[in-house]
Motif scaffolding. Structure first.
Motif, PDB file in Angstrom:
ATOM      1  N   HIS A 100      36.661  98.713  36.426  1.00  0.00           N
ATOM      2  CA  HIS A 100      37.030  99.130  37.771  1.00  0.00           C
ATOM      3  C   HIS A 100      36.127 100.241  38.307  1.00  0.00           C
ATOM      4  O   HIS A 100      36.058 101.330  37.726  1.00  0.00           O
ATOM      5  N   LEU A 113      36.343  90.732  45.047  1.00  0.00           N
ATOM      6  CA  LEU A 113      37.710  90.850  45.549  1.00  0.00           C
ATOM      7  C   LEU A 113      37.881  92.102  46.409  1.00  0.00           C
ATOM      8  O   LEU A 113      37.213  93.117  46.205  1.00  0.00           O
ATOM      9  N   HIS A 123      42.355  91.493  34.525  1.00  0.00           N
ATOM     10  CA  HIS A 123      42.516  90.985  35.888  1.00  0.00           C
ATOM     11  C   HIS A 123      43.231  89.633  35.870  1.00  0.00           C
ATOM     12  O   HIS A 123      43.008  88.788  36.738  1.00  0.00           O
ATOM     13  N   HIS A 166      41.511  93.914  47.405  1.00  0.00           N
ATOM     14  CA  HIS A 166      42.955  93.728  47.223  1.00  0.00           C
ATOM     15  C   HIS A 166      43.679  95.054  47.137  1.00  0.00           C
ATOM     16  O   HIS A 166      43.071  96.101  46.936  1.00  0.00           O
ATOM     17  N   HIS A 210      35.846  95.480  45.087  1.00  0.00           N
ATOM     18  CA  HIS A 210      35.065  95.326  43.865  1.00  0.00           C
ATOM     19  C   HIS A 210      33.560  95.434  44.139  1.00  0.00           C
ATOM     20  O   HIS A 210      33.089  95.023  45.202  1.00  0.00           O
ATOM     21  N   TRP A 213      37.328 102.983  34.960  1.00  0.00           N
ATOM     22  CA  TRP A 213      38.311 102.540  33.970  1.00  0.00           C
ATOM     23  C   TRP A 213      38.270 101.040  33.856  1.00  0.00           C
ATOM     24  O   TRP A 213      37.579 100.370  34.638  1.00  0.00           O
ATOM     25  N   HIS A 234      45.831  97.660  45.175  1.00  0.00           N
ATOM     26  CA  HIS A 234      45.961  97.978  43.755  1.00  0.00           C
ATOM     27  C   HIS A 234      47.389  98.357  43.376  1.00  0.00           C
ATOM     28  O   HIS A 234      47.633  98.801  42.252  1.00  0.00           O
ATOM     29  N   HIS A 282      41.406  98.270  47.280  1.00  0.00           N
ATOM     30  CA  HIS A 282      40.263  98.357  46.358  1.00  0.00           C
ATOM     31  C   HIS A 282      39.255  97.255  46.611  1.00  0.00           C
ATOM     32  O   HIS A 282      39.613  96.083  46.671  1.00  0.00           O
ATOM     33  N   HIS A 299      40.590  97.356  32.860  1.00  0.00           N
ATOM     34  CA  HIS A 299      41.927  96.766  32.749  1.00  0.00           C
ATOM     35  C   HIS A 299      41.811  95.259  32.929  1.00  0.00           C
ATOM     36  O   HIS A 299      40.811  94.773  33.439  1.00  0.00           O
ATOM     37  N   HIS A 318      38.299  93.781  33.560  1.00  0.00           N
ATOM     38  CA  HIS A 318      37.636  94.203  34.799  1.00  0.00           C
ATOM     39  C   HIS A 318      37.243  95.664  34.642  1.00  0.00           C
ATOM     40  O   HIS A 318      38.046  96.481  34.193  1.00  0.00           O
TER      41      HIS A 318
HETATM   42 CU1  C2O Z   1      41.241  97.757  39.281  1.00  0.00          CU
HETATM   43 CU2  C2O Z   1      40.695  94.213  41.213  1.00  0.00          CU
HETATM   44  O1  C2O Z   1      41.011  95.982  40.233  1.00  0.00           O
END
Ligand code: C2O
Ligand code: CU
Length: 464
Positions: free
Chosen positions: A92, A443, A134, A445, A402, A130, A447, A400, A132, A90
């Motif tokens: 971010h 999303l 998911h 959500h 998206h 960044w 974090h 957070h 990472h 993902h």
């Molecule tokens: Cu950094 Cu849904 O996330």
């Protein structure tokens, strides 16, 4: 004699992964894309008298390779899954097409062990982002899978140096191995997986020599899955110029600040500590403070003070428009230890707290501990959406969204800076507004990643 192109490429292949990543980033190569591989590795997180820590890492390093492109170039990486479990990447905070967002079950299938997936998107917004996984992110991110994506402004920003400081929080055993207590119910119902070892750029004793008068752009990224850092710089004076990658209209004088999980802050600071002295980035905890990063001043760059920097050029984020005419939805956030959650929906069935706990749930969004079948809101492209979030719990949450940047709307109707992750204090209410201009399913959500899996996840749909 001409150097054959193949020989050049073979030469590059011998260079360490990080250099290759930077060398290739953003070039529109018709040939094979560079590989971003997630796999077990070891990394020296603790002091050298300890063994290196077994981690999971991108490209064998913690953090993963710095991916850097110029605005409007493409980010193009073949993700290879060298783990024993599915994963995704993902990206971010950067606005990208939905199919590249890396959310299994929503935007793509999870990438199985040994399989790969091509991530390929235009990086149209400059800033600090960044990446990472998911999938099982509360464990995969906490084991070391994360890296920084920088999209450079079209015109260079006037600083002497541009540095990334990725701050992280690890839960280590006495022998410096990672504590295996992933996803514990205690962490889920409390503050998440708080650690006991803080690193900057994968180093538990991070030191960066600087010179007096030097002007630095510092890009701070909080990659921790739970810890909210409370930070203060001394011997460095300057301005906050961007939050979550998005420029402030006017640089704000730097003071002590909070950096919640997933948030970024870009600073432009001048080294004010004297040569021979030391500047510090101090992290405050309830029971004391420590230097998260130290900047020994090894010389003098200039003695006259530089003026206030100009604001960074804004990205093309649409203006909010008429807030009174916006679509409005409410998000009730409840649960956690000492919270009032007695029952909630689990996959559409109303169940009691015992069954919720059995299923690893400790929280609910609008009464549901699993992401709902129907999105929180379905917006038409271009519509302005307001989400009024009520944190009815004794815990802070870093919310957070998206694919978009939002602004916090105050009670008097004024709006805050663009962000993609907003920290809500216990019992705080906060309303955010954004233009839903990016088609797809996205999303929303917490974090604190143990919270996200334990009930604090929902999604919204933007209809083209
Ligand atoms: Cu950094 Cu849904 O996330
Ligand atoms: Cu949370």
């Amino acid at each position: 004699m001409r150097t054959p192109r193949r020989a050049v490429l073979r030469g590059l292949a011998a260079v360490p992964a990080l250099a290759v990543a930077q060398a290739f980033a953003g070039r529109a190569l018709a040939s094979a894309p560079p590989v971003l591989r997630a796999a077990p590795a070891t990394w020296q997180l603790a002091p050298s008298e300890y063994a290196a820590t077994p981690v999971w890492a991108y490209g064998g390093t913690v953090p993963g390779p710095l991916i850097r492109v110029r605005r409007h170039e493409r980010v193009r990486y073949l993700f290879e899954n060298g783990l024993d479990e599915p994963s995704t990447v993902h990206w971010h905070g950067i606005r990208l097409e939905n199919a590249m967002d890396g959310v299994p079950g929503l935007t793509q299938h999870a990438v199985e062990p040994g399989q790969s997936f091509l991530y390929d998107f235009a990086a149209d917004d400059a800033g600090t982002y960044w990446y990472h996984p998911h999938v099982r992110s509360w464990e995969q991110v906490a084991r070391g899978l994360h890296g920084v994506l920088i999209v450079d402004e079209t015109e260079p920003v006037a600083v002497d140096r541009d540095e990334v400081l990725l701050i992280d929080d690890w839960r280590l055993e006495q022998d410096a191995t990672i504590h295996e207590s992933f996803g514990s119910m205690h962490d889920r119902a409390h503050a998440g997986r708080l650690g006991n070892w803080v690193t900057v750029n994968g180093d538990g004793a991070f030191v960066m020599p600087v010179e007096q008068g030097e002007r630095l752009r510092l890009r701070l990224v909080n990659a921790a899955t739970a810890r909210v850092f409370d930070l203060e710089a001394t011997g460095l004076a300057g301005w906050v110029v961007a939050l979550d990658g998005q420029p402030l209209d006017t640089p704000a004088p730097l003071a002590r600040f909070a950096l919640a999980p997933a948030q970024r802050v870009d600073l432009i600071v001048d080294v004010t500590a004297e040569a021979g002295g030391e500047a510090l980035l101090t992290s405050y905890e309830r029971d004391g403070s420590y230097a998260a990063a130290s900047f020994p001043v090894v010389g003098t760059k200039r003695s006259e003070a530089l003026g206030e920097p100009s604001p960074l050029p804004a990205n093309d984020v649409p203006a909010l428009g008429d807030l009174a005419a916006a679509r409005r939805v409410a998000l009730a956030m409840a649960g956690g230890a000492m919270g009032p959650l007695r029952k909630a929906e689990l996959d559409g069935r109303l169940v009691g707290i015992e069954e919720l706990v059995q299923a690893g749930k400790a929280w609910a969004f609008n009464g549901s501990a699993t992401p709902p079948k129907v999105p929180l809101v379905t917006a038409e492209v271009g519509q302005t959406v307001r989400i009024a979030m009520t944190n009815d719990s004794r815990w802070p949450h870093a919310m957070h969204l998206h694919g978009h940047h939002f602004r916090k709307v105050s009670a008097d109707g004024t709006t805050g800076p663009l962000r993609d992750t907003l920290l809500l204090a216990p019992d705080e209410q906060a309303e955010i507004a954004f233009v839903a201009d990016n088609p797809g399913d996205w999303l929303l959500h917490c974090h604190m990643l143990d919270h996200a899996v334990a009930g604090m996840s929902t999604w919204l749909r933007v209809q083209a």
